[in-house]
Design a protein around this motif. Sequence first.
Motif, mmCIF file in Angstrom:
data_model
loop_
_atom_site.group_PDB
_atom_site.id
_atom_site.type_symbol
_atom_site.label_atom_id
_atom_site.label_comp_id
_atom_site.label_asym_id
_atom_site.label_seq_id
_atom_site.Cartn_x
_atom_site.Cartn_y
_atom_site.Cartn_z
ATOM 1 N N ASN B 8 0.824 -1.256 -0.044
ATOM 2 C CA ASN B 8 0.123 -0.180 -0.012
ATOM 3 C C ASN B 8 0.834 1.128 0.019
ATOM 4 O O ASN B 8 1.925 1.029 0.716
ATOM 5 C CB ASN B 8 -0.808 -0.062 1.188
ATOM 6 C CG ASN B 8 -1.804 1.173 1.132
ATOM 7 O OD1 ASN B 8 -2.245 1.591 0.134
ATOM 8 N ND2 ASN B 8 -2.643 1.130 2.170
ATOM 9 N N PHE B 25 4.194 1.006 2.296
ATOM 10 C CA PHE B 25 4.129 -0.188 3.138
ATOM 11 C C PHE B 25 4.702 -1.385 2.491
ATOM 12 O O PHE B 25 4.225 -1.786 1.199
ATOM 13 C CB PHE B 25 2.919 -0.878 3.588
ATOM 14 C CG PHE B 25 2.371 0.076 4.628
ATOM 15 C CD1 PHE B 25 2.519 0.030 6.015
ATOM 16 C CD2 PHE B 25 1.372 1.329 4.227
ATOM 17 C CE1 PHE B 25 1.773 0.671 7.055
ATOM 18 C CE2 PHE B 25 0.889 2.123 5.335
ATOM 19 C CZ PHE B 25 1.281 1.935 6.602
ATOM 20 N N SER B 130 7.559 1.804 5.520
ATOM 21 C CA SER B 130 7.203 1.050 6.549
ATOM 22 C C SER B 130 6.772 -0.373 6.406
ATOM 23 O O SER B 130 6.980 -0.817 4.786
ATOM 24 C CB SER B 130 5.943 1.726 7.372
ATOM 25 O OG SER B 130 5.387 0.977 8.616
ATOM 26 N N GLY B 131 6.254 -1.381 7.175
ATOM 27 C CA GLY B 131 5.898 -2.380 6.609
ATOM 28 C C GLY B 131 5.175 -3.438 7.517
ATOM 29 O O GLY B 131 4.254 -2.931 8.070
#
Lengths: 814, 298
Positions: B8, B25, B130-131
Amino acid sequence: MSTVRKDLLEKIDRLELSPRNRAWRAAMKAAGWRVSPDRERWTVKSWKETEGEDLEIRRAKLLACILDNLTIAIQPYDEIVGRPTPWVIGCQTSFDVCGDYIPGIWNDSGDFAATLDASVHIDAEGLEILRESARLFRVKTMPEMTYKAWEALVGSWEKDAEAAKLKDPSLDSAITGQSTSVLHWDKILKVGLRGYIEQCRQHIEAARTAMETDIRKIYFWEASIICLEAVIRHANRYADLAESLAAASTESEEREHYLRIAATCRRVPEHPASSLREALQSMQFCNLAKMLENPIQNNAHWGRGDQYLYPYFIKDIDSGVPLEDEASLLADLIGRWGTQTFVSSGSQKESHQINFGINNVMVGGMGADGKDRSNELSYLFLHLVSLLHLSSPTVGLRWNSQTPEWLMNKAIRTNLATKGGIPLFENDDAVTASFVRDGIPYEEAVEWCGLGCVYPTVPSRSEHYGAEGVAAFNLAGILHMTLHNGRDINGKQTGLATGEGRDYKDFESLYAAFLTQHRYLCHRVLWLGAVARDMGHEYLRLPLLSILGIDASMDLGQDLMFPHPDYSLFGISDRAIIDVADSLTALKKLVFESGALTMEQIMDALDSNFAGAEGERIRRLCMNQPKYGNDDPEADSLVRRISQDSAAIIHSFDNSPFPQHIISREGLAWHYYGGLGAGALPNGRKALEPLNDGSLSPMRGMDTKGPTAVLRSACSSCFSDVAYASVLNQKFSSSVAASPDSVDKLIAYTNAFMSAGGTHIQYNLLDTEQLKEAKSNPGDYSDLIVRIGGFSAYFVQLSPEIQDDVIYRSEFEL
Amino acid sequence: MSEALISNIQGYSIHDGPGIRTTVFVQGCPLRCRWCANPENLSRSPKTGFLSRLCRSCGTCLTACSKGAVLPGPRRIDREKCDNCGDCVKVCDTGALVQYGSFMEAGDVFEQVKKDDMFYRASGGGVTVSGGEPFMWPEFLEELFSLCRGAGIHTCVETCACVSPDSIRALIPLTDMFYCDLKIMDPELHREQTGADNALILENARLLAAESSVVCFRKPLIPGVNDCMEDISATSSFLKELGVPRLELMPYHRAGKTKYEALDMSYATGELSPLSPAEAEETGKLYISYGIKCTVSR
């Protein structure tokens, strides 16, 4: 303002509603709606007595008779006095302006609908008074005579177009007789009505000396004097009443309160105001009289209230008047104007869906010296509006590159406190520039303010927006006609026979047919509007509104029912551009580019309202085409193209000697009404469902790339090149502004959008209730993103239990 | 150009660093924290999910799968047969079937990120990766951040720090801010709760404290796991030893539960009640009593 008093702002932040304000609010909420026959009683009496006199004089005497005889009252919680009825909520009717416009009065029960969802009851005696007035005035009023003229010109065509929701308002609806609703407050407060009367007298003298041959001028000034003297007498009736209440008071505090009211009413509006109390009281008497002159057009607009009231406010503060007292006075008038009621009629009921008169206050913004004028009173307006929690007034902040951070901060916090929309943000620089582009001198243009919901106007000009029955224009309905060989939603041949939808072979010929229908309908509607404009003065005059609303009326000696080319503005709103653009994009992609569907298939699906499995499959295909609001160049470029072509069609209508039409694409609740004018559309919307809200909001749930992509799309639409209000609504969970840090981010977000040329934005910060609604209606909220650090998901994807967690969080954060 | 698996790209992110940000992400993570809120980001390959409440039972997906992995019932995907190809997602119009993860090149991600430049400039924001764990894709990170640096866009990365110190060291010159998680101080408990030892994490935390320009340590606050005095005391000592006596607490929530269900994965802490900010504030006060400037994130 570089020298804003920070200590005063901090005091304002701590203010609560005064006991009187709270008592008023409790009484208002407990009160039922009431209609009074009082105005009609005196209207009929006066009209019979003045038969044979000039229309201008008759209208003035009619108002004077009402003001001299209307039953009045002062409530214990009143800071300011003056209401159209003795009750806290009550409305008067206007058969003299609209004719027999309330069908419900012929129902013997005495119960009828005042607005879409408010019912009223009136007793048998009152009912008979209303009926007598309706019998006296019907078939002789301006809207009725205009409809006859239109019928003589185009037969039933105009009624058909109205019935198909292609245009509104209808002439018998509230906007009849509208001209500017923003009175010239600055002058009223500075010279007082006595000053106006003196000026009228001088004009009459000078006209006699100059052997003036146009008797209408003399009648206008005389009529103005009759009205203004009556307003002064009306104020003195309140002074008498207050004195008698004081005499009957047993407590000294109460007695002083009534004596203060009496002294104020003795002084204003006759004389210039010398304090905030006098200024607000003067405004209320003038507004009340304006409303009694034409109750159906009852909107009480502040204009730039934080500008002309500031000198009185700050002088009071400097001389030691407690801030609490000033706030209580201002809250009284905000509340009073925000709860003014009326009996709506015609298309007003459906298209506006409102119960209270729309009023508008604009805070902040530039002055003629090119410096921002935000002040402590701008801040106080925002604070009081958030305490009052009313649906009206509409509050706008004139955003410009100099708007101070402290006002933006208060504005976002007010949005949070009111769950959004208050204030909305309009691009000050863009609106002023648009007026200058349209030929208004900068010094006049920079004083622009809001009319109705968000429509910008210049208070020095008389505004005919909607007055001729041509305010809103439904492009979705026109697309419907384009796909049905000129037949409207009711199957009538309202448009031209440009061909059946299933026969189009290429996109450009379809688009050309759309423009052909648009031009035909638009020019016919504007033509009929011009007919209405030129004949209205034969049946209606508004001397009080003319003399107090338009400064130029004084020197011209002219009622604004005779529009003057130099002092008139004409407005129109071409709506549903996003619906049309997304629909045409879908047709272009699916039929003319990929060939996934034929026009035949699409038309079958539209005509069956996407029925059956095949219909649903086609609807889904339609939904999945590029949509405006995702920064998709293909979808957005068609929005821009339609915007420009539609404006070009409107501007190609020759409105001379008047200026060409100003385009304002605001919407309020119109999307429900407009939706009734279009069958199923190729953007996937089903027949008769609401259209997209606002004017630049994406199709519901179709903006999947996040809020910043919506703003980029909005900027690329370039609406401000051709139009004024271009409303964009954005939904967030209220947590988006819950912390000081996130308030700063929403300020930066707003600043960035406006700096990039955005014209208008308003936020809808969803509270717990609305999140619950999102839970049960996921389709309408599919764009709502849950924002938790390091986590991402759309709200509607979450399971009910997790949605409850999110709702719980939002509750907590408030 | 290097690729990463992206689940995303979210605009107007306001809780992942200064200003208005775009959060990217990525998928793939060396840890398996029992409370993870983004299970779709654990695997380094795309995953097909099914959000049952959006399904209208139109049946289109049943015939779209060549492997026979789509089932008619509420459990839509036969995980034994499904190879996560996403064919069923392509025919689903309701959004019930979703594909988590698509490979994107750093340059393409940059083009998307750059579009919101006006919001970064107005707010002092930028991009946050981020993840999952961004350092699963070190070349991608370096390329993306180089491009952002060139365009004057503020760069931030959120890492679990269970990654090679060399890859962190290589990114330090390109990164304006690091978020680094310190989940649990006790090595044994850390292994039990996340599936990995914390020695490497602590080493990287020291590296970031010493060499990065800005590092913000975060701790997911999991009731019954790391809200005990032992962890509070050990974390505080460690932060003081690093010379960075600041900590941001991220209160446990279970907003990811729907995604576990969609992926037919079991959620170890799914029945745990979410923490209210008020409860988290109480733990925050304990940190403050240990001399740590502690804030509670929303």
